[in-house]
Write a protein that holds these residues in place. Sequence first.
Motif, PDB file in Angstrom:
ATOM      1  N   HIS A  75       0.776  43.004  15.012  1.00  0.00           N
ATOM      2  CA  HIS A  75       2.158  43.233  14.589  1.00  0.00           C
ATOM      3  C   HIS A  75       3.031  42.184  15.279  1.00  0.00           C
ATOM      4  O   HIS A  75       2.703  41.717  16.364  1.00  0.00           O
ATOM      5  CB  HIS A  75       2.635  44.625  15.019  1.00  0.00           C
ATOM      6  CG  HIS A  75       2.046  45.732  14.204  1.00  0.00           C
ATOM      7  ND1 HIS A  75       0.692  45.907  14.044  1.00  0.00           N
ATOM      8  CD2 HIS A  75       2.649  46.751  13.517  1.00  0.00           C
ATOM      9  CE1 HIS A  75       0.475  46.979  13.282  1.00  0.00           C
ATOM     10  NE2 HIS A  75       1.643  47.509  12.946  1.00  0.00           N
ATOM     11  N   LYS A  77       6.727  41.467  16.964  1.00  0.00           N
ATOM     12  CA  LYS A  77       7.949  42.091  17.467  1.00  0.00           C
ATOM     13  C   LYS A  77       9.091  41.105  17.265  1.00  0.00           C
ATOM     14  O   LYS A  77       8.995  39.944  17.694  1.00  0.00           O
ATOM     15  CB  LYS A  77       7.805  42.387  18.965  1.00  0.00           C
ATOM     16  CG  LYS A  77       7.294  43.779  19.280  1.00  0.00           C
ATOM     17  CD  LYS A  77       7.219  44.009  20.770  1.00  0.00           C
ATOM     18  CE  LYS A  77       8.241  45.003  21.257  1.00  0.00           C
ATOM     19  NZ  LYS A  77       8.174  46.323  20.628  1.00  0.00           N
ATOM     20  N   GLY A  82      13.209  43.626  19.087  1.00  0.00           N
ATOM     21  CA  GLY A  82      11.918  44.253  19.381  1.00  0.00           C
ATOM     22  C   GLY A  82      11.376  45.142  18.274  1.00  0.00           C
ATOM     23  O   GLY A  82      10.380  45.829  18.468  1.00  0.00           O
ATOM     24  N   TRP A  83      12.044  45.166  17.104  1.00  0.00           N
ATOM     25  CA  TRP A  83      11.508  45.970  16.006  1.00  0.00           C
ATOM     26  C   TRP A  83      10.195  45.341  15.544  1.00  0.00           C
ATOM     27  O   TRP A  83      10.011  44.130  15.639  1.00  0.00           O
ATOM     28  CB  TRP A  83      12.516  46.026  14.847  1.00  0.00           C
ATOM     29  CG  TRP A  83      13.821  46.679  15.233  1.00  0.00           C
ATOM     30  CD1 TRP A  83      14.241  47.014  16.498  1.00  0.00           C
ATOM     31  CD2 TRP A  83      14.885  47.044  14.353  1.00  0.00           C
ATOM     32  NE1 TRP A  83      15.496  47.566  16.460  1.00  0.00           N
ATOM     33  CE2 TRP A  83      15.922  47.601  15.156  1.00  0.00           C
ATOM     34  CE3 TRP A  83      15.072  46.962  12.974  1.00  0.00           C
ATOM     35  CZ2 TRP A  83      17.116  48.070  14.614  1.00  0.00           C
ATOM     36  CZ3 TRP A  83      16.276  47.427  12.426  1.00  0.00           C
ATOM     37  CH2 TRP A  83      17.274  47.980  13.240  1.00  0.00           C
ATOM     38  N   GLU A  84       9.286  46.149  15.035  1.00  0.00           N
ATOM     39  CA  GLU A  84       7.928  45.663  14.782  1.00  0.00           C
ATOM     40  C   GLU A  84       7.540  45.688  13.306  1.00  0.00           C
ATOM     41  O   GLU A  84       7.904  46.614  12.577  1.00  0.00           O
ATOM     42  CB  GLU A  84       6.923  46.518  15.572  1.00  0.00           C
ATOM     43  CG  GLU A  84       7.057  46.340  17.071  1.00  0.00           C
ATOM     44  CD  GLU A  84       6.057  47.182  17.841  1.00  0.00           C
ATOM     45  OE1 GLU A  84       5.046  47.626  17.258  1.00  0.00           O
ATOM     46  OE2 GLU A  84       6.299  47.399  19.044  1.00  0.00           O
ATOM     47  N   THR A  93       7.218  49.444  11.530  1.00  0.00           N
ATOM     48  CA  THR A  93       6.629  50.648  12.119  1.00  0.00           C
ATOM     49  C   THR A  93       7.612  51.816  12.064  1.00  0.00           C
ATOM     50  O   THR A  93       7.205  52.965  12.091  1.00  0.00           O
ATOM     51  CB  THR A  93       6.249  50.412  13.592  1.00  0.00           C
ATOM     52  OG1 THR A  93       7.405  49.926  14.281  1.00  0.00           O
ATOM     53  CG2 THR A  93       5.130  49.413  13.717  1.00  0.00           C
TER      54      THR A  93
END
Lengths: 151, 384
Positions: A75, A77, A82-84, A93
């Motif tokens: 994944h 980031k 920091g969203w994945e 996610t």
Amino acid sequence: MSRVVVAPVSELPPGTRTTVRVGGRAIAVFNVNGHLYAIRNVCPHQGAPLAEGVIVGELTSSGPGDYEFDDCRPHIKCPWHGWEYDLSTGQSTYDPTNDRVRTYEASVESGSEILAGCALEDGQGGCRLPGPYRVETIVVSVEDDYVVLDV
Amino acid sequence: MPERKIDCDVHCATASHEVLLSYLSDHWRELQGITRTPQAGAIVTSYPRWLPMLATDGAELTLQSLRERVLADATLAILYCYQGVESYTHPYLGPAIATAVNRWLAEEWLDREPRLRASAAVTPQHVGAAVEEIERIAEDERFVQVLLPARSATGYGNQRFWPLLEAAARHRLPVAITYGGGTGSPPTPVNWLGSFFEEYAAATLTFQSHLMSLVMSGIFQRLPELRIVIAESGLSWLPSLMWRMDQEWRAFQREVPWVSEPPSAYVRRHFRFTIAPLDGPPADDQLCALIEQIGSDEVLMYASDHPHRYPPNSLLELLSAEQRTRVLYDNAAAIYRGLPSELASQQRSTATRAADAAPPEHVPSDLTGRQRSTAASGDAQVRP
């Protein structure tokens, strides 16, 4: 669909990433342990360049205290918040069905195959060789393998 | 037909510590009779006992006053008796006091008024004993929830509390967290501030900490049926906390991967909030916006917080007819065990009791709360 040569494989070894512009689109291409992933280089949140993010393994859980880690499912980031996003599917996610980043098919092909494909499709408007590289570049290194993007 | 209404927060109190003596075992009755050790009070700046919004005078809070002021227009009322049982460090005295409080509640209130339900006192500092007490009171259907104080050395999501939460969920007893607590723990995240005003206004921060602790702990994955009631702490702070949790969760989900939905989804599903005191905005349109921001009218439960009194607000008038029914009755009836059907069975059993002089030998399936209570307090006699 058109095909774009991104770089010779030797210039995108495992653990590295590059970006390519195809038409108006910025695309990030990653080599994670020999597997290639390509996603739109724009975070759906606020447009951050995802190519600058950290790659992490997939983490799922069946309940409190349970961490199921899958290194084979990388994944990205987002470098800003920091969203994945799953590099394979582009799904976030936090909201997999509604929030995702566009993915593309990336593969490795030999220079001669690319040339052959080009010859076949030439004149039909479907072939966009050589992408960021000039056709001449491929011609002189026809022995090499290349990272090719279907866009 | 009068409007059905469940008053989810009504106070009662022992007039003095001595009231509890007759509900203790012989040993503790004797020792407490000599030492007269009441609860250790919370460390407060200056508790204004005279203030109507805070005072709970056990001597004035009689069943008669409750009938006149609460039950006159409420179908049912849920009693809160805050006795500070969390302040007892003694691992056997604390639980004995909690049991005594619950027996006092059963005999002095529940036995005398079928429209009352009660919150059970338990000792969060002695979790094993709290579980035993939950098992004991669970046999009495008139105990509908478990009471914990907001002040605590650690968040209630902490694993040390899981057996307590599991016991509550097992018996479909929501856990109510209410203002106060004599744990010696500070009232705010920056310990003690200067004035009581600061302490009282900052109490919401403690509730927010418990809410986050519970959501992030993953306890709701383990116990999907667990419900938490946030009593007497307003709700204007809720939207901003939910927004913040939802946003930050996207980045930090990796720490708590079992939190697989946005935190606000757990809040709406597992938390309920009593509407008195209401700390909402002053203007009606702003109050409507607040309810909209919370995103659910199922989280609100009507409460008077009797005998505490607050300035009036127009929340109930602003709700639609359906919303009003939910807030006044349905939301509570959905989380508290046996309420709607028990209402019917009580009417039946009142008639049955009048006809039957002798109690039945076998426990019938529609046993009333009162009979269950007798059985439960019989068990309690053998408790140390």
